[in-house]
Write an enzyme that holds these catalytic residues in place. Structure first.
Site, PDB file in Angstrom:
ATOM      1  N   ASN A 153       4.116  -1.252  -4.260  1.00  0.00           N
ATOM      2  CA  ASN A 153       3.347  -1.917  -5.320  1.00  0.00           C
ATOM      3  C   ASN A 153       2.467  -0.981  -6.127  1.00  0.00           C
ATOM      4  OD1 ASN A 153       4.306  -4.480  -4.896  1.00  0.00           O
ATOM      5  ND2 ASN A 153       2.699  -5.030  -3.448  1.00  0.00           N
ATOM      6  N   LYS A 154       2.383   0.277  -5.753  1.00  0.00           N
ATOM      7  CA  LYS A 154       1.466   1.181  -6.441  1.00  0.00           C
ATOM      8  C   LYS A 154       2.012   1.561  -7.828  1.00  0.00           C
ATOM      9  CE  LYS A 154      -1.260   0.666  -3.150  1.00  0.00           C
ATOM     10  NZ  LYS A 154      -1.327   1.085  -1.788  1.00  0.00           N
ATOM     11  N   ASN A 155       1.155   2.153  -8.683  1.00  0.00           N
ATOM     12  CA  ASN A 155       1.590   2.411 -10.074  1.00  0.00           C
ATOM     13  C   ASN A 155       2.831   3.282 -10.141  1.00  0.00           C
ATOM     14  OD1 ASN A 155      -0.793   1.062 -10.495  1.00  0.00           O
ATOM     15  ND2 ASN A 155      -1.370   2.286 -12.288  1.00  0.00           N
TER      16      ASN A 155
END
Ligand SMILES: *Cc1c(COP(=O)(O)O)cnc(C)c1O
Length: 378
Positions: free
Chosen positions: A182-184
């Protein structure tokens, strides 16, 4: 019928998928040339500082604590509002977690309370940049220097964020990033640690792989206890593809954040009692767009009603000190009232690279309906 809008979703482009396929066909699928290339590019981005990659963001922080020599009898101060990993790593190395309450506006650790929590046993601090929003980095490092503390920045959510024009990670002490899904930017699972010098980088390599050092063709020695934390070339191939788009990704998220503020409107807080995040397009990478709900609606109710409108809502985070594991250490309700209220009412609205402005409008309209109050209540 509108389609389901999740709160987060990774975007992996075709070039990246092709590069992963090439890696799989190459015969070299664990740590190898892709990992080296990824570390080289990350290091260049972080101003030439040494960088090592790992199979999670969590282990980067544990390893930073080990490199700093932190263990039994040492206190480490952090925030109660983070993913539980932030505090778990302190317990992993045998040290004592100490929490300081958060600032209700930034939702990051309150630096006055952090400084007040420092004792003779405090050896390090783990500040977290929630939603990608940096702290006042000048003040943070002034406090660390004054009290001779190591800093392990939990920048898991902050890749692409900046402070006074410099990328988070390009200055400071240890800086840890996560590349979880889910991180950028993602490697599916993974992380990296920015270090201060070659000696620390060598130690990081040892802790990453069973404490092993090699010399020559057959020389192998083990002098510290390491684990199994290396990143694979498959993951690094994903990371390289993602990293090449970092500026785009950050710009898109800032654009979406701006659109949230525009579509929700200036009176949103007054009309609904909800609290928006600080409006910052300069430093924050907008990893999350979080609002704190008014007390008159429960988070579960809000999430269910948004789900009925086909909108996914995330929740980051429950206060760490109230988990059973931490209550057993003596933490209890009432110790960190700001964190407890924010932890009860905070939600994350949909925010990801492939979203468009129409999606933002859909969320804004739905939220206005769900949070509608009778016109005479304010
Ligand atoms: C994602 C995250 C972590 C943990 O990273 P992993 O890669 O999942 O181990 C730690 N802290 C924060 C604030 C995070 O968002």
């Amino acid at each position: 019928m509108n389609t389901f809008l999740p709160f987060s979703k990774p975007t992996i482009d075709e070039a990246t998928i092709a590069s992963v396929a090439d890696t799989l066909r190459s015969g070299w699928i664990t740590s190898g040339p892709k990992v080296q290339e990824f570390e080289k590019q990350l290091s260049a981005y972080f101003g030439g500082r040494p960088v090592r990659t790992f199979n999670s963001g969590t282990c980067t922080m544990e390893i930073a604590l080990r490199i700093a020599g932190i263990g039994a009898g040492d206190e480490v101060i952090t925030t109660p509002i983070s993913w539980v990993a932030t505090a778990n790593v302190i317990l992993e190395v045998g040290a004592t977690p100490v929490f300081a309450d958060i600032d209700p506006v930034t939702r990051n650790i309150d630096l006055d309370k952090l400084e007040a929590a420092i004792t003779k046993r405090t050896k390090a601090i783990i500040p977290v940049f929630l939603a990608g929003k940096p702290l006042d980095m000048d003040r943070l490092y002034a406090i660390a220097t004054r009290h001779k503390l190591r800093v392990i920045e939990d920048a898991a959510q902050a890749i692409g964020s900046t402070w006074k024009g410099k990328p988070i990670g390009s200055f400071g002490d240890f800086v840890s990033f996560s590349f979880q899904a889910n991180k950028n930017i993602t490697t599916s699972e993974g992380g990296c640690l920015v270090l201060n010098n070659a000696a620390e980088a060598t130690l990081a390599e040892k802790y990453r792989l069973q404490g092993v050092t090699r010399s020559g063709w057959d020389g192998i020695e083990v002098d510290v206890l390491g684990g199994k934390y290396n990143m694979t070339d498959i993951a690094a191939a994903i990371g390289l593809g993602q990293f090449s788009k970092l500026n785009d990704i950050t710009a898109q998220r800032r654009k979406l954040a701006r659109h949230y503020f525009t579509t929700l409107g200036k009176d949103f807080e007054k009309q609904t009692g909800a609290q928006l995040p600080p409006e910052d397009y300069e430093n924050t990478n907008w990893h999350l767009f979080q609002i704190v709900l008014p007390d008159r609606i429960t988070r579960a109710d809000f999430m269910a009603r948004m789900k009925d409108k086909n909108i996914g809502i995330g929740f980051h985070y429950a206060p760490i000190h109230l988990f059973k594991l931490y209550r057993a250490l003596g933490f209890k309700e009432g110790m960190f009232p700001v964190a407890e209220r924010v932890g009860r009412q905070i939600v994350s609205l949909p925010m990801f690279y492939a979203m468009n402005e129409g999606d933002v409008e859909r969320v804004s309209v739905a939220m206005r309906e769900v949070l509608a109050v009778s016109s005479n209540s304010h």
